[in-house]
Design an enzyme around this catalytic site. Structure first.
Site, mmCIF file in Angstrom:
data_model
loop_
_atom_site.group_PDB
_atom_site.id
_atom_site.type_symbol
_atom_site.label_atom_id
_atom_site.label_comp_id
_atom_site.label_asym_id
_atom_site.label_seq_id
_atom_site.Cartn_x
_atom_site.Cartn_y
_atom_site.Cartn_z
ATOM 1 N N ASP A 172 -9.147 14.217 -4.360
ATOM 2 C CA ASP A 172 -8.761 12.870 -4.751
ATOM 3 C C ASP A 172 -8.785 12.709 -6.282
ATOM 4 O O ASP A 172 -7.774 12.424 -6.930
ATOM 5 C CB ASP A 172 -9.746 11.934 -4.015
ATOM 6 C CG ASP A 172 -9.771 10.500 -4.486
ATOM 7 O OD1 ASP A 172 -9.214 10.204 -5.541
ATOM 8 O OD2 ASP A 172 -10.377 9.665 -3.788
ATOM 9 N N LYS A 232 -6.037 -0.608 -8.122
ATOM 10 C CA LYS A 232 -6.984 0.301 -7.482
ATOM 11 C C LYS A 232 -7.026 1.615 -8.265
ATOM 12 O O LYS A 232 -6.297 1.808 -9.227
ATOM 13 C CB LYS A 232 -6.577 0.560 -6.026
ATOM 14 C CG LYS A 232 -6.795 -0.630 -5.113
ATOM 15 C CD LYS A 232 -8.170 -0.621 -4.443
ATOM 16 C CE LYS A 232 -8.232 0.403 -3.316
ATOM 17 N NZ LYS A 232 -9.566 0.496 -2.712
ATOM 18 N N ASP A 271 -10.861 18.554 0.122
ATOM 19 C CA ASP A 271 -10.734 18.534 1.581
ATOM 20 C C ASP A 271 -9.295 18.887 1.940
ATOM 21 O O ASP A 271 -8.435 18.991 1.072
ATOM 22 C CB ASP A 271 -11.144 17.161 2.151
ATOM 23 C CG ASP A 271 -10.313 16.018 1.601
ATOM 24 O OD1 ASP A 271 -9.072 16.086 1.703
ATOM 25 O OD2 ASP A 271 -10.882 15.049 1.059
ATOM 26 N N ASP A 294 -5.601 8.372 -7.195
ATOM 27 C CA ASP A 294 -6.043 9.267 -6.118
ATOM 28 C C ASP A 294 -4.945 10.301 -5.876
ATOM 29 O O ASP A 294 -3.777 9.949 -5.689
ATOM 30 C CB ASP A 294 -6.292 8.418 -4.851
ATOM 31 C CG ASP A 294 -6.679 9.267 -3.629
ATOM 32 O OD1 ASP A 294 -6.494 10.496 -3.654
ATOM 33 O OD2 ASP A 294 -7.158 8.673 -2.652
ATOM 34 N N CYS A 330 -3.928 12.054 -3.414
ATOM 35 C CA CYS A 330 -3.073 12.076 -2.223
ATOM 36 C C CYS A 330 -1.849 11.178 -2.399
ATOM 37 O O CYS A 330 -0.824 11.396 -1.759
ATOM 38 C CB CYS A 330 -3.852 11.711 -0.961
ATOM 39 S SG CYS A 330 -4.477 10.022 -0.902
ATOM 40 N N TYR A 331 -1.943 10.168 -3.262
ATOM 41 C CA TYR A 331 -0.780 9.303 -3.503
ATOM 42 C C TYR A 331 0.309 10.002 -4.318
ATOM 43 O O TYR A 331 1.406 9.475 -4.464
ATOM 44 C CB TYR A 331 -1.198 7.973 -4.142
ATOM 45 C CG TYR A 331 -2.010 7.140 -3.175
ATOM 46 C CD1 TYR A 331 -1.431 6.645 -2.013
ATOM 47 C CD2 TYR A 331 -3.364 6.899 -3.390
ATOM 48 C CE1 TYR A 331 -2.164 5.928 -1.093
ATOM 49 C CE2 TYR A 331 -4.118 6.174 -2.472
ATOM 50 C CZ TYR A 331 -3.517 5.691 -1.324
ATOM 51 O OH TYR A 331 -4.254 4.993 -0.418
ATOM 52 N N ARG A 351 -2.697 1.047 -4.450
ATOM 53 C CA ARG A 351 -2.423 -0.393 -4.498
ATOM 54 C C ARG A 351 -2.618 -0.884 -5.932
ATOM 55 O O ARG A 351 -3.303 -0.224 -6.712
ATOM 56 C CB ARG A 351 -3.405 -1.168 -3.612
ATOM 57 C CG ARG A 351 -3.353 -0.860 -2.157
ATOM 58 C CD ARG A 351 -4.371 -1.720 -1.405
ATOM 59 N NE ARG A 351 -5.477 -0.957 -0.882
ATOM 60 C CZ ARG A 351 -6.630 -1.506 -0.483
ATOM 61 N NH1 ARG A 351 -6.816 -2.810 -0.587
ATOM 62 N NH2 ARG A 351 -7.588 -0.756 -0.003
ATOM 63 N N HIS A 354 -6.506 16.086 1.231
ATOM 64 C CA HIS A 354 -6.036 16.000 -0.153
ATOM 65 C C HIS A 354 -5.336 17.271 -0.601
ATOM 66 O O HIS A 354 -4.409 17.221 -1.410
ATOM 67 C CB HIS A 354 -7.192 15.626 -1.085
ATOM 68 C CG HIS A 354 -7.570 14.180 -0.980
ATOM 69 N ND1 HIS A 354 -8.573 13.729 -0.158
ATOM 70 C CD2 HIS A 354 -7.036 13.079 -1.564
ATOM 71 C CE1 HIS A 354 -8.651 12.409 -0.245
ATOM 72 N NE2 HIS A 354 -7.729 11.985 -1.092
ATOM 73 N N HIS A 374 0.857 -1.185 0.000
ATOM 74 C CA HIS A 374 0.000 0.000 0.000
ATOM 75 C C HIS A 374 0.898 1.241 0.000
ATOM 76 O O HIS A 374 1.899 1.293 0.717
ATOM 77 C CB HIS A 374 -0.858 -0.070 1.270
ATOM 78 C CG HIS A 374 -1.788 1.079 1.488
ATOM 79 N ND1 HIS A 374 -1.356 2.340 1.801
ATOM 80 C CD2 HIS A 374 -3.145 1.140 1.451
ATOM 81 C CE1 HIS A 374 -2.401 3.140 1.941
ATOM 82 N NE2 HIS A 374 -3.500 2.433 1.736
HETATM 83 ZN ZN LIG Z 1 -6.767 10.172 -1.225
#
Ligand SMILES: [Zn+2]
Lengths: 461, 338
Positions: free
Chosen positions: A391, A275, A398, A278, A280-281, A272, A401, A230
């Site tokens: 995201d 998946k 938010d 996003d 934030c990654y 992952r 993020h 992850h």
């Molecule tokens: Zn995220």
């Protein structure tokens, strides 16, 4: 096995997201150049306004806070939100090169002091049990704020006692008293201890074994032994291993191979395998490259371990190449240095068995991920032009993020540089050069000059 | 907020201050300091419940009414780890029925399945109950995974249950079923790896390897663009790189995918890893790789490793720098490993 005639859930969700993303890229490709420039522009003023609004007043009701901020599983906690919100907002403001006024600064320090437990560490709010995640958030928030009043508000002696209480006999850390053990706990504990200059052998003991047991067959790192690789945990695990000078015990070629494949056709990263992308990654995965490039010779040109006679001052060498820090040398020179002779061969069944040659061309080549594609995803798909980041398209913005998209953007912009003292090359920056954010220290995710201030402060005192 | 929880919250809630059984307790308001930052506008019932919670928590009152109060507080905010922690201390003292407790956590978990606290609490309760809880816990995680087959916490909990309480018998079938539903579900692949390497019933990775390779190769040939089985295939040889290089099924699945001339990034990447570890490719491989590049004017390098990096850089531009870097790592290895 029958050929897959129908779409699986994974395929269906992926194609929906890809549609949204492609739509945005298609719009970008077909609008006039002036609009294109606007789409790639980081809307600084709006982001700052959104952030300051959040710090002063947060939502009309508790429930809306819950829904807005806690949509992500990683580092997720409703009651932990307030110190986290402080960090997410203050770090974002620092990344944008802005600062908060004296009143807000005082309020923040006072509030976080109320969250500090008399026996050390910080809770999610006044009167709550101290918790490692909020402790990390509070310490990083105070350092992002900077200034002596902020830094002296942290009780280091008590903090050391708290960290010792959270240390499990196995070597790993618990999130709170009798709480869960995982890789996040190890990272947050070591990060806090290192920046406050209270990391010693006792705290370090056997953390490396635990994190090593969390590297999965895929190459990334999981939260607990046996779980799935992850992005968030891989960042935490690698950063912690770098902090305790044991990164070479990991199978780094396998880790790198796993993380480069997490960047998808959208340009952003997924957390992952198979998946969804996003924003934030951008930091959790993108930051991994910054960690390796700056603190490890496998990619970058810093032969930090090759000539190490025990201690490795690479964490600090990010500030200026020549500076050496004796106190760091002393504290980590015993116990953790036995891995040095392993530095040049990976003994853990590596998938590529890369040798740690110092003659890399990464500086000319650029980072191992596609930095421009990632910046494009952040600016076009994750940015709310009215302020705040998110995201993916269709998701609400938010603070979580906003913080990690901006941190990822900063990592991208500075990713070509050999040292942090120079400014990014124009070709490394997507959009107008005014998009450039402050550089960060990737291990702690703190803006570099605030890190330096804290480092000097806690070395002195 | 979820409707399940609204029901729990009892619309006609009597304020605690008007309940006779609480008359002797003075609530303690939250102290945010003189200048509260990031103020949160709490709902009245939440504020009151927490004020009473602070009072019993400070007095360390481990009583039935305190247990009831933690329940109210948790229903209002299931993320408060201090409340959960205190609840465990009370449960222990009161010797409460832990099956009821599991049912209580189960109700909350359905709408809060990504909350660390709930899973940590559930683990604590299940551990107290011992092996009897195994079935219940496996069924419970199954329900959560039916809603979200990649829920990280549910998988962690399930792995803990298997390891600590047992119940491995049907686990490989369960993985198989999930993969039949969604062969791209990487969490199910990960669980499969967990089962074959750790289940006491299967004899470990080496014993299982043969049948697992067949299963995985089939999955790859059906969806060569699916990264999960490719990583799984490598994972079957974690402890034994020598066998990985020498097992003809590994190189031949690469060759088969290459010969289709589509979705072959993972085939090339696997072949590159094999070569880096000393695999000696036959002319067949050389021909298959050169055929991929036939339309390009620039001739391919005679060093097959370099040729693969070159093709990958071309067909996988997102990772162009990575393939360049891999290429730059090749010559040293060629000298050292051969
Ligand atoms: Zn995220």
């Amino acid at each position: 096995m029958e050929p897959a005639l129908r779409e699986t859930v994974t395929q269906r969700e992926q194609s929906m997201v890809l549609n949204d993303v492609n739509m945005l890229y298609h719009i970008y490709a077909t609008v006039p150049p002036k609009t294109q420039r606007l789409m790639l522009e980081l809307q600084r003023d709006n982001h700052v306004e959104y952030l300051l609004r959040g710090l002063q007043h947060l939502g009309p009701s508790f429930c809306s806070l819950d829904a807005k901020i806690c949509c992500k599983p990683f580092f997720w906690h409703i009651t932990l939100c307030r110190p986290w919100i402080c960090y997410w907002i203050l770090h974002s403001i620092a990344l944008l090169g802005e600062s908060v006024d004296a009143t807000l600064e005082d309020k923040t320090i006072d509030f976080l002091s109320c969250c500090q437990d008399p026996d050390g560490g910080y809770g999610g709010g006044p009167g709550q049990m101290p918790h490692l995640a909020t402790t990390y958030a509070a310490v990083n928030a105070l350092i992002s704020l900077g200034g002596d009043r902020s830094l002296t508000s942290i009780n280091r002696d008590k903090m050391y006692m708290f960290l010792k209480r959270m240390k499990d006999p196995s070597g790993a850390f618990r999130m709170h008293d009798a709480g869960e053990i995982d890789v996040r706990a190890c990272y947050t504990a070591v990060s806090v201890a290192r920046i406050l200059n209270i990391l010693d052998d006792e705290l370090v003991h056997n953390i490396g074994n635990y994190i090593l047991s969390c590297q999965t067959y895929e190459g990334g790192i999981s939260g607990e032994p046996g779980s799935e690789a992850h992005g968030g945990y891989t960042f935490c695990g690698l950063a912690a291993m770098i902090l305790i000078n044991e990164a070479d015990r990991l199978d780094l070629p396998a880790l790198i191979d796993w993380v480069v494949f997490r960047q998808g056709v959208e340009g952003g990263f997924q957390g992952r395998t198979n998946k969804l992308v996003d924003g934030c990654y951008s930091f959790w995965q993108g930051g991994i490259f910054a960690l390796l490039q700056r603190f490890h010779s496998i990619i970058g040109e810093r032969p930090t371990l090759v000539d190490a006679g025990g201690a490795d001052c690479s964490i600090d060498s990010i500030q200026t190449t020549a500076e050496s820090d004796l106190s760091e040398d002393e504290e980590s020179s015993d116990g953790t240095s036995s891995q040095d002779d392993e530095a040049c061969h990976f003994q853990h069944g590596g998938s590529q068995e890369a040798s740690c040659s110092v003659n890399d061309k990464s500086a000319e080549m650029g980072p191992l991920y596609h930095s421009i594609a990632l910046q494009r995803y952040i600016l076009i798909c994750s940015q709310d032009p009215g302020g705040g980041l998110k995201d993916k398209p269709r998701k609400p913005k938010d603070y979580y993020h906003t913080c990690y998209c901006l941190s990822g953007l900063s990592v991208c912009q500075h990713s070509w540089l050999k040292d942090e003292d120079s400014s990014p090359l124009p070709r490394a920056v997507l959009g107008p050069y005014s998009n450039v954010l402050e550089p960060i220290h990737p291990v702690f995710n703190i803006v570099l000059d605030r890190y330096q201030e804290a480092h000097e402060f806690f070395t002195r005192s | 907020m979820n409707s399940d929880e609204e029901e729990e919250r009892q619309p006609e809630r009597l304020p605690i201050s008007r309940r006779p059984e609480w008359a002797d307790v003075t609530p303690i308001p939250q102290n945010d300091g003189p200048n509260p930052l990031v103020p949160i506008a709490y709902k009245e019932d939440f504020r009151e419940t927490m004020d009473y919670f602070r009072a019993v928590y400070r007095a360390d009152e481990r009583s039935p009414r305190a247990l009831e109060l933690t329940k109210e507080a948790i229903l209002l905010n299931p993320g408060n780890y201090t409340v959960w922690h205190f609840r465990r201390q009370i449960l222990e003292v009161l010797n409460a029925d832990l099956h009821d407790e599991l049912a209580f956590v189960g109700r909350i978990a359905k709408s809060n399945s990504k909350n660390y606290q709930i899973w940590h609490h559930r683990r604590w309760v299940a551990e107290k109950l011992g092996t009897d809880a195994s079935n219940k816990e496996l069924e419970f995680t199954k329900k959560i995974l039916a809603l979200d087959a990649k829920n990280y916490h549910a998988w962690s909990h399930r792995q803990w249950v298997l390891t600590a309480l047992g119940g491995w018998e049907d686990e490989l079938d369960y993985c198989k079923k999930l993969l039949e539903e969604d062969i791209f579900n990487n969490s199910a692949w990960n669980q499969r790896h967990f089962v074959i390497s750790r289940s006491p019933l299967h004899g470990g990775l080496r014993v299982m390897r043969d049948s697992e390779v067949s299963y995985t190769v089939e999955a790859i040939l059906t969806n060569p663009e699916n990264e999960s089985p490719w990583r799984y295939l490598r994972g079957l040889y974690l402890d034994d790189t020598e066998s990985w290089i020498n097992d003809p099924r590994i190189s031949s699945v690469c060759l088969k995918v290459l010969s289709t001339k589509s979705n072959y990034v993972f085939a090339l990447s696997t072949l590159l890893d094999l070569i880096c570890h000393g695999f000696q490719p036959s002319d067949e491989f050389r021909e298959a790789i050169y055929a991929l590049h036939a339309s390009e004017s620039e001739p391919l390098d005679s060093d097959l490793g370099k040729a693969i990096c070159h093709v990958l850089k071309y067909i996988d531009p997102m990772r162009a720098n990575y393939w360049l870097w891999r290429k730059s790592k090749l010559p040293l290895r060629a000298v050292s490993s051969q």
